[in-house]
Scaffold this active site. Structure first.
Site, PDB file in Angstrom:
ATOM      1  N   SER A   4       0.752  -1.245   0.007  1.00 21.79           N
ATOM      2  CA  SER A   4      -0.147  -0.066   0.212  1.00 21.79           C
ATOM      3  C   SER A   4       0.764   1.343  -0.099  1.00 21.79           C
ATOM      4  CB  SER A   4      -0.905   0.101   1.165  1.00 21.79           C
ATOM      5  OG  SER A   4      -1.913  -0.820   1.448  1.00 21.79           O
ATOM      6  N   ILE A   5       0.440   2.268  -0.630  1.00 19.32           N
ATOM      7  CA  ILE A   5       1.011   3.570  -0.686  1.00 19.32           C
ATOM      8  C   ILE A   5       1.155   4.146   0.823  1.00 19.32           C
ATOM      9  CG2 ILE A   5       0.884   5.851  -1.470  1.00 19.32           C
ATOM     10  CD1 ILE A   5       0.132   4.753  -4.303  1.00 19.32           C
TER      11      ILE A   5
ATOM     12  N   TYR B 268     -10.096   4.654 -16.328  1.00 21.20           N
ATOM     13  CA  TYR B 268      -9.986   5.048 -15.035  1.00 21.20           C
ATOM     14  C   TYR B 268     -11.652   5.751 -14.495  1.00 21.20           C
ATOM     15  CZ  TYR B 268      -7.918   6.953 -10.760  1.00 21.20           C
ATOM     16  OH  TYR B 268      -7.585   7.032  -9.308  1.00 21.20           O
TER      17      TYR B 268
ATOM     18  N   LYS C 131     -11.542  11.576  -8.230  1.00 29.74           N
ATOM     19  CA  LYS C 131     -10.205  12.533  -8.134  1.00 29.74           C
ATOM     20  C   LYS C 131     -10.367  13.908  -8.430  1.00 29.74           C
ATOM     21  CE  LYS C 131      -7.579   9.095  -6.661  1.00 29.74           C
ATOM     22  NZ  LYS C 131      -7.445   8.901  -5.108  1.00 29.74           N
TER      23      LYS C 131
ATOM     24  N   ARG D 265       2.307  -0.706  -8.460  1.00 30.28           N
ATOM     25  CA  ARG D 265       1.465  -1.828  -8.399  1.00 30.28           C
ATOM     26  C   ARG D 265       1.157  -2.141  -6.859  1.00 30.28           C
ATOM     27  NH1 ARG D 265       2.854  -6.688 -12.341  1.00 30.28           N
ATOM     28  NH2 ARG D 265       3.688  -5.081 -14.126  1.00 30.28           N
ATOM     29  N   THR D 266      -0.149  -1.632  -6.571  1.00 29.47           N
ATOM     30  CA  THR D 266      -0.480  -2.127  -5.343  1.00 29.47           C
ATOM     31  C   THR D 266      -1.567  -3.041  -5.281  1.00 29.47           C
ATOM     32  OG1 THR D 266      -2.117  -0.007  -5.341  1.00 29.47           O
ATOM     33  CG2 THR D 266       0.055   0.027  -4.252  1.00 29.47           C
TER      34      THR D 266
HETATM   35  P1  NAD Z   1      -4.461  -0.145  -1.651  1.00 30.36           P
HETATM   36  O1  NAD Z   1      -5.433  -0.939  -1.969  1.00 30.36           O
HETATM   37  O2  NAD Z   1      -3.169  -0.547  -1.032  1.00 30.36           O
HETATM   38  O3  NAD Z   1      -5.016   1.190  -0.659  1.00 30.36           O
HETATM   39  C1  NAD Z   1      -6.404   1.530  -0.832  1.00 30.36           C
HETATM   40  C2  NAD Z   1      -7.011   1.586   0.605  1.00 30.36           C
HETATM   41  O4  NAD Z   1      -8.348   2.060   0.372  1.00 30.36           O
HETATM   42  C3  NAD Z   1      -7.045   0.153   1.131  1.00 30.36           C
HETATM   43  O5  NAD Z   1      -6.452   0.176   2.267  1.00 30.36           O
HETATM   44  C4  NAD Z   1      -8.633   0.034   1.507  1.00 30.36           C
HETATM   45  O6  NAD Z   1      -8.789  -0.933   2.670  1.00 30.36           O
HETATM   46  C5  NAD Z   1      -8.916   1.272   1.417  1.00 30.36           C
HETATM   47  N1  NAD Z   1     -10.522   1.393   1.507  1.00 30.36           N
HETATM   48  C6  NAD Z   1     -11.278   1.411   0.398  1.00 30.36           C
HETATM   49  N2  NAD Z   1     -12.451   1.452   0.613  1.00 30.36           N
HETATM   50  C7  NAD Z   1     -12.446   2.061   1.836  1.00 30.36           C
HETATM   51  C8  NAD Z   1     -13.811   2.129   2.869  1.00 30.36           C
HETATM   52  N3  NAD Z   1     -14.853   2.466   2.567  1.00 30.36           N
HETATM   53  N4  NAD Z   1     -13.474   2.802   4.072  1.00 30.36           N
HETATM   54  C9  NAD Z   1     -11.861   2.996   4.541  1.00 30.36           C
HETATM   55  N5  NAD Z   1     -10.908   2.388   3.775  1.00 30.36           N
HETATM   56  C10 NAD Z   1     -11.175   2.090   2.382  1.00 30.36           C
HETATM   57  O7  NAD Z   1      -3.940   0.768  -2.941  1.00 30.36           O
HETATM   58  P2  NAD Z   1      -3.205   2.168  -2.978  1.00 30.36           P
HETATM   59  O8  NAD Z   1      -2.607   2.216  -4.740  1.00 30.36           O
HETATM   60  O9  NAD Z   1      -2.163   2.108  -1.985  1.00 30.36           O
HETATM   61  O10 NAD Z   1      -4.058   3.349  -3.040  1.00 30.36           O
HETATM   62  C11 NAD Z   1      -3.994   4.309  -1.990  1.00 30.36           C
HETATM   63  C12 NAD Z   1      -4.307   5.568  -2.618  1.00 30.36           C
HETATM   64  O11 NAD Z   1      -3.524   5.965  -3.593  1.00 30.36           O
HETATM   65  C13 NAD Z   1      -5.849   5.639  -3.368  1.00 30.36           C
HETATM   66  O12 NAD Z   1      -6.414   6.954  -3.041  1.00 30.36           O
HETATM   67  C14 NAD Z   1      -5.419   5.503  -4.704  1.00 30.36           C
HETATM   68  O13 NAD Z   1      -6.448   6.327  -5.617  1.00 30.36           O
HETATM   69  C15 NAD Z   1      -3.993   6.496  -4.660  1.00 30.36           C
HETATM   70  N6  NAD Z   1      -3.240   6.096  -5.864  1.00 30.36           N
HETATM   71  C16 NAD Z   1      -2.897   5.122  -6.305  1.00 30.36           C
HETATM   72  C17 NAD Z   1      -2.034   4.793  -7.332  1.00 30.36           C
HETATM   73  C18 NAD Z   1      -1.704   3.583  -7.758  1.00 30.36           C
HETATM   74  O14 NAD Z   1      -1.159   3.404  -9.065  1.00 30.36           O
HETATM   75  N7  NAD Z   1      -1.606   2.471  -7.061  1.00 30.36           N
HETATM   76  C19 NAD Z   1      -1.529   5.926  -8.215  1.00 30.36           C
HETATM   77  C20 NAD Z   1      -2.003   7.350  -7.730  1.00 30.36           C
HETATM   78  C21 NAD Z   1      -3.098   7.440  -6.635  1.00 30.36           C
HETATM   79  O1  0WE Z   2      -6.610   4.999  -7.806  1.00 33.58           O
HETATM   80  C1  0WE Z   2      -6.434   4.293  -8.353  1.00 33.58           C
HETATM   81  C2  0WE Z   2      -7.076   2.771  -8.229  1.00 33.58           C
HETATM   82  C3  0WE Z   2      -8.179   2.970  -7.094  1.00 33.58           C
HETATM   83  C4  0WE Z   2      -9.055   1.746  -7.307  1.00 33.58           C
HETATM   84  C5  0WE Z   2      -8.765   0.372  -7.479  1.00 33.58           C
HETATM   85  C6  0WE Z   2      -9.586  -0.589  -7.443  1.00 33.58           C
HETATM   86  C7  0WE Z   2      -9.386  -1.965  -7.797  1.00 33.58           C
HETATM   87  C8  0WE Z   2     -10.234  -2.911  -7.152  1.00 33.58           C
HETATM   88  C9  0WE Z   2     -10.426   2.000  -6.663  1.00 33.58           C
HETATM   89  N1  0WE Z   2     -11.305   0.980  -6.705  1.00 33.58           N
HETATM   90  C10 0WE Z   2     -10.972  -0.179  -7.081  1.00 33.58           C
HETATM   91  N2  0WE Z   2     -11.697  -1.052  -7.096  1.00 33.58           N
HETATM   92  C11 0WE Z   2     -11.574  -2.356  -7.064  1.00 33.58           C
HETATM   93  O2  0WE Z   2     -12.581  -3.391  -6.920  1.00 33.58           O
HETATM   94  N3  0WE Z   2      -5.032   4.268  -9.292  1.00 33.58           N
HETATM   95  C12 0WE Z   2      -4.608   5.476  -9.511  1.00 33.58           C
HETATM   96  C13 0WE Z   2      -4.502   2.974  -9.866  1.00 33.58           C
HETATM   97  C14 0WE Z   2      -5.063   2.814 -11.311  1.00 33.58           C
HETATM   98  O3  0WE Z   2      -6.254   2.336 -11.523  1.00 33.58           O
HETATM   99  C15 0WE Z   2      -6.758   2.282 -12.704  1.00 33.58           C
HETATM  100  C16 0WE Z   2      -5.665   2.831 -13.289  1.00 33.58           C
HETATM  101  C17 0WE Z   2      -4.697   3.383 -12.601  1.00 33.58           C
HETATM  102  C18 0WE Z   2      -3.241   4.074 -12.802  1.00 33.58           C
HETATM  103  C19 0WE Z   2      -7.890   2.053 -13.402  1.00 33.58           C
HETATM  104  C20 0WE Z   2      -7.746   2.057 -14.803  1.00 33.58           C
HETATM  105  C21 0WE Z   2      -6.963   2.691 -15.420  1.00 33.58           C
HETATM  106  C22 0WE Z   2      -5.955   3.181 -14.748  1.00 33.58           C
END
Ligand code: NAD
Ligand code: 0WE
Length: 259
Positions: free
Chosen positions: A20-21, A159, A166, A196-197
Site C-alpha cells: 500500500s502507498i 479510470y 479524483k 503496483r498495489t
Molecule cells: P491499496 O488498495 O493498498 O489502498 C487503498 C485503501 O483504501 C485500502 O487500504 C482499502 O482498505 C481502503 N479503502 C477502500 N474502501 C474503504 C472504505 N470504505 N473505508 C476505509 N478504507 C477504504 O491501494 P493504493 O494504490 O495504495 O491506494 C491508495 C491511494 O493511492 C488511493 O487514493 C489511490 O487512488 C491512490 N493512488 C494510487 C495509485 C496507484 O497506481 N496505485 C496512483 C495514484 C494514486
Molecule cells: O486510484 C487508483 C486505483 C483505485 C481503485 C482500484 C480498485 C481496484 C479494485 C479504486 N477502486 C478499485 N476497486 C476494485 O474493486 N489508481 C490511480 C490506480 C489505477 O487504477 C486504474 C488506473 C490506475 C493508474 C484503473 C484504470 C486505469 C488506470
C-alpha cells in the site's frame, strides 16, 4: 535514519498490506521518529495491518469504514484519547470504485456506484479533515495529505468514475486548504504515477500503463511507494510550512508531457 519527526504524531488511513502507498508513507514517517495510529477497513485485512503497525511500534490500530460518520467520529475520539488531544498530521490514502466501473464505458456508470466512488474516494477527506481539525488546532496547526492521480485532470482510459472522484478530491483539497489555513492546517495532495498495489494489481492493462510510462515519462521509469513516502515526508514536515492547496507529482515527470 531520516529523522525530523520526533515528537510528531498522526493518523494513517489506507494501509491494506505492505504494498500500500499508505505503508510506504508510514514507514518513512516512523523511521523519522513519528508516532502513528492506523485505521483499516474490514476484518479481512485487520491482522495484516496490526502486524505492520506493530512493526513500527504503533499503539493504536482501529477499524474505520470512511462511509460511516460514526466510524470517523469514533476513530478521532480514540486518537484524541491516545495522543493527549492532539495530532500533527493526517494521511488519507483511500479510494474505491466498483471493479466493473473501472472497465468498459464511463457513460454506463450507474447512479448508485457513481456516488459510492465519490463517497469513499472524495467525501471521506472532508469528513476526516473536519474530525481532525480540533486535534490539529490543539497543536497549533497540522498537515493533511491525500493521494490523487492524473486521471482526475485528464481522461485516462478505464479510470472512468475514479477520475471524476479524483477531480472532486483535488477541488476539495483547495477548499479545505482555504478553510483550515487560518488554523495553520495545511492540505495537499500527491499525484502518484502507477504503483503496483493491491488496488492496482487487479486492473487489466496495468502492465501496458507501466510500459507507456517507461516510454514517455521524462525519467523513463516507474515510481514506487517509497518515492511517495519521501515526498510525503516533505509535505508533512515543517519544511513545507508555507505549502498548502497544492499537488506534488511523483510520476517521473509523466504529467508534463503532451505526447
Ligand atoms: P491499496 O488498495 O493498498 O489502498 C487503498 C485503501 O483504501 C485500502 O487500504 C482499502 O482498505 C481502503 N479503502 C477502500 N474502501 C474503504 C472504505 N470504505 N473505508 C476505509 N478504507 C477504504 O491501494 P493504493 O494504490 O495504495 O491506494 C491508495 C491511494 O493511492 C488511493 O487514493 C489511490 O487512488 C491512490 N493512488 C494510487 C495509485 C496507484 O497506481 N496505485 C496512483 C495514484 C494514486
Ligand atoms: O486510484 C487508483 C486505483 C483505485 C481503485 C482500484 C480498485 C481496484 C479494485 C479504486 N477502486 C478499485 N476497486 C476494485 O474493486 N489508481 C490511480 C490506480 C489505477 O487504477 C486504474 C488506473 C490506475 C493508474 C484503473 C484504470 C486505469 C488506470
Amino acid at each position: 535514519m531520516p529523522g525530523g519527526y520526533e515528537g510528531k504524531r498522526g493518523v494513517v488511513l489506507g494501509v491494506a498490506n505492505r504494498r500500500s502507498i499508505a505503508w510506504g508513507i508510514a514507514k518513512r514517517l516512523a523511521d523519522g521518529g513519528a508516532e502513528l495510529a492506523f485505521t483499516y477497513q474490514g476484518e479481512r485485512i485487520e491482522k495484516n495491518v496490526r502486524e505492520l503497525a506493530d512493526s513500527v511500534g504503533s499503539r493504536l490500530v482501529t477499524a474505520c469504514d470512511v462511509r460511516s460518520d460514526e466510524d470517523v467520529t469514533r476513530v478521532f475520539d480514540e486518537v484524541a484519547d491516545r495522543f493527549d488531544g492532539g495530532i500533527d498530521f493526517l494521511v488519507h490514502s483511500v479510494a474505491f470504485a466498483a471493479a466493473e466501473d473501472l472497465e468498459g464505458r464511463f457513460t454506463d456508470t450507474p447512479r448508485d456506484r457513481f456516488w459510492l466512488a465519490l463517497d469513499v474516494s472524495a467525501y471521506s477527506l472532508v469528513a476526516c479533515a473536519r474530525a481532525a481539525e480540533p486535534l490539529m488546532e490543539a497543536r497549533g496547526g497540522g498537515s493533511i495529505l491525500t493521494m490523487t492521480y492524473l486521471g482526475g485532470e485528464r481522461a485516462v482510459p478505464h479510470y472512468n468514475v475514479m477520475g471524476v472522484a479524483k477531480a472532486t478530491l483535488d477541488a476539495s483539497v483547495r477548499y479545505l486548504a482555504w478553510d483550515l489555513g487560518e488554523k495553520n492546517i495545511r492540505v495537499n495532495a500527491i499525484s502518484a504515477g502507477p504503483v503496483r498495489t493491491l488496488a492496482a494489481r487487479s486492473i487489466a492493462g496495468f502492465p501496458t500503463m507501466e510500459a507507456i510510462v517507461e516510454e514517455r515519462a521524462p525519467l523513463h521509469r516507474h515510481i514506487d511507494s517509497d518515492d511517495v513516502g519521501a515526498a510525503a515526508a516533505y509535505l508533512l514536515s515543517d519544511d513545507a510550512r508555507n505549502v498548502t492547496g497544492t499537488t506534488l507529482y511523483v510520476d517521473s515527470g509523466y504529467h508534463a508531457m503532451g505526447m
